[in-house]
Design an enzyme around this catalytic site. Structure first.
Site, PDB file in Angstrom:
ATOM      1  N   HIS A 239      65.209  22.531  66.252  1.00  0.00           N
ATOM      2  CA  HIS A 239      64.541  23.297  67.316  1.00  0.00           C
ATOM      3  C   HIS A 239      64.273  22.382  68.526  1.00  0.00           C
ATOM      4  O   HIS A 239      64.468  22.788  69.676  1.00  0.00           O
ATOM      5  CB  HIS A 239      63.176  23.812  66.847  1.00  0.00           C
ATOM      6  CG  HIS A 239      63.215  24.807  65.732  1.00  0.00           C
ATOM      7  ND1 HIS A 239      62.484  24.669  64.584  1.00  0.00           N
ATOM      8  CD2 HIS A 239      63.879  25.979  65.602  1.00  0.00           C
ATOM      9  CE1 HIS A 239      62.691  25.705  63.785  1.00  0.00           C
ATOM     10  NE2 HIS A 239      63.542  26.512  64.382  1.00  0.00           N
TER      11      HIS A 239
ATOM     12  N   LYS B 288      55.620  38.279  57.413  1.00  0.00           N
ATOM     13  CA  LYS B 288      55.951  37.040  56.708  1.00  0.00           C
ATOM     14  C   LYS B 288      54.675  36.344  56.271  1.00  0.00           C
ATOM     15  O   LYS B 288      53.618  36.538  56.858  1.00  0.00           O
ATOM     16  CB  LYS B 288      56.716  36.105  57.649  1.00  0.00           C
ATOM     17  CG  LYS B 288      58.187  36.456  57.798  1.00  0.00           C
ATOM     18  CD  LYS B 288      58.918  35.337  58.532  1.00  0.00           C
ATOM     19  CE  LYS B 288      60.381  35.653  58.747  1.00  0.00           C
ATOM     20  NZ  LYS B 288      61.059  34.629  59.554  1.00  0.00           N
TER      21      LYS B 288
ATOM     22  N   ARG C 142      73.566  27.490  64.658  1.00  0.00           N
ATOM     23  CA  ARG C 142      73.950  26.339  63.829  1.00  0.00           C
ATOM     24  C   ARG C 142      75.360  26.476  63.283  1.00  0.00           C
ATOM     25  O   ARG C 142      76.124  25.537  63.248  1.00  0.00           O
ATOM     26  CB  ARG C 142      72.986  26.191  62.644  1.00  0.00           C
ATOM     27  CG  ARG C 142      71.637  25.649  63.037  1.00  0.00           C
ATOM     28  CD  ARG C 142      70.667  25.840  61.924  1.00  0.00           C
ATOM     29  NE  ARG C 142      70.548  27.243  61.592  1.00  0.00           N
ATOM     30  CZ  ARG C 142      69.655  27.743  60.776  1.00  0.00           C
ATOM     31  NH1 ARG C 142      68.810  26.959  60.160  1.00  0.00           N
ATOM     32  NH2 ARG C 142      69.597  29.034  60.540  1.00  0.00           N
TER      33      ARG C 142
HETATM   34  O1  PNS Z   1      62.915  31.705  63.995  1.00  0.00           O
HETATM   35  P1  PNS Z   1      63.343  33.093  63.627  1.00  0.00           P
HETATM   36  O2  PNS Z   1      62.454  33.654  62.539  1.00  0.00           O
HETATM   37  O3  PNS Z   1      64.807  33.175  63.280  1.00  0.00           O
HETATM   38  O4  PNS Z   1      63.112  33.987  64.962  1.00  0.00           O
HETATM   39  C1  PNS Z   1      63.429  35.384  64.990  1.00  0.00           C
HETATM   40  C2  PNS Z   1      62.872  36.050  66.269  1.00  0.00           C
HETATM   41  C3  PNS Z   1      61.411  35.700  66.448  1.00  0.00           C
HETATM   42  C4  PNS Z   1      63.631  35.543  67.474  1.00  0.00           C
HETATM   43  C5  PNS Z   1      63.092  37.584  66.151  1.00  0.00           C
HETATM   44  O5  PNS Z   1      62.715  37.990  64.876  1.00  0.00           O
HETATM   45  C6  PNS Z   1      62.278  38.357  67.172  1.00  0.00           C
HETATM   46  O6  PNS Z   1      62.493  38.243  68.362  1.00  0.00           O
HETATM   47  N1  PNS Z   1      61.322  39.153  66.671  1.00  0.00           N
HETATM   48  C7  PNS Z   1      60.440  39.947  67.483  1.00  0.00           C
HETATM   49  C8  PNS Z   1      60.622  41.424  67.197  1.00  0.00           C
HETATM   50  C9  PNS Z   1      61.780  41.979  68.003  1.00  0.00           C
HETATM   51  O7  PNS Z   1      61.802  41.920  69.218  1.00  0.00           O
HETATM   52  N2  PNS Z   1      62.779  42.547  67.311  1.00  0.00           N
HETATM   53  C10 PNS Z   1      63.904  43.184  67.969  1.00  0.00           C
HETATM   54  C11 PNS Z   1      65.199  42.484  67.719  1.00  0.00           C
HETATM   55  S1  PNS Z   1      66.001  43.277  66.357  1.00  0.00           S
END
Ligand code: PNS
Length: 165
Positions: free
Chosen positions: A17, A41, A90
């Site tokens: 990150h 989570k 990745r």
């Molecule tokens: O580090 P991660 O858990 O892979 O991050 C995932 C993240 C936070 C980028 C994604 O889950 C997110 O943006 N969640 C917020 C909810 C949202 O906007 N969902 C719509 C996209 S399907």
């Protein structure tokens, strides 16, 4: 001013990150690293802890701001008047998931939120927060995965949790 958001769980932030943060911070005037407050989570670190850790880990990069958000990324980005999201890729396994999220966000926001992908540097391509947590939970060496102060905080967490993930 070109501003971007780098959203994620960051539970905890890894060198992978931080590599993305460093490189994205050189492409935008302001990079907002934002922790998702995901009620579904059960994280190792609370949102407040993750924000604090990220602030410490990025304290030497002046144009990085650390924040948190709940709900949809597109709403958060609109509220902050940000039109670009940054995500790290990745491997090909990330691609399908990331492509779906990026396209959903673009569609839902009617084009207001686009996603820029940075390919993770090869030395960090194997890293994930989940594997780092698993290694730490069994007392393994994570010194090449996270900054020392994060490794110490994780050790502390797992000591209190008796090694249970
Ligand atoms: O580090 P991660 O858990 O892979 O991050 C995932 C993240 C936070 C980028 C994604 O889950 C997110 O943006 N969640 C917020 C909810 C949202 O906007 N969902 C719509 C996209 S399907």
């Amino acid at each position: 001013m070109k501003r971007a958001v780098y959203p994620g769980s960051f539970d905890p932030v890894t060198y992978g990150h931080l590599d993305v943060i460093k490189r994205a911070s050189e492409m935008f005037d302001v990079l907002v690293v934002s922790v998702l407050n995901n009620k579904m989570k059960s994280p190792l670190f609370s949102v407040e802890e993750r924000v604090k850790i990220l602030k410490e880990a990025t304290k030497d990069i002046p144009n990085v701001e650390v924040d948190s958000f709940t709900g949809l990324l597109i709403n958060y980005a609109a509220q902050k008047q940000i039109h670009v999201a940054v995500r790290g890729l990745r491997a090909i396994t990330d691609f399908e998931y990331e492509l779906q999220i990026a396209q959903t966000n673009r569609k839902l926001s009617q084009g207001a939120l686009d996603t820029v992908f940075l390919t993770t540097s090869l030395e960090y391509a194997y890293l994930s927060s989940s594997s780092v947590k698993e290694i730490a939970s069994f007392g393994g060496d994570i010194s090449e995965c996270v900054p020392d102060f994060v490794a110490a905080l994780m050790k502390e967490k797992f000591r209190n949790r008796s090694g249970v993930l």
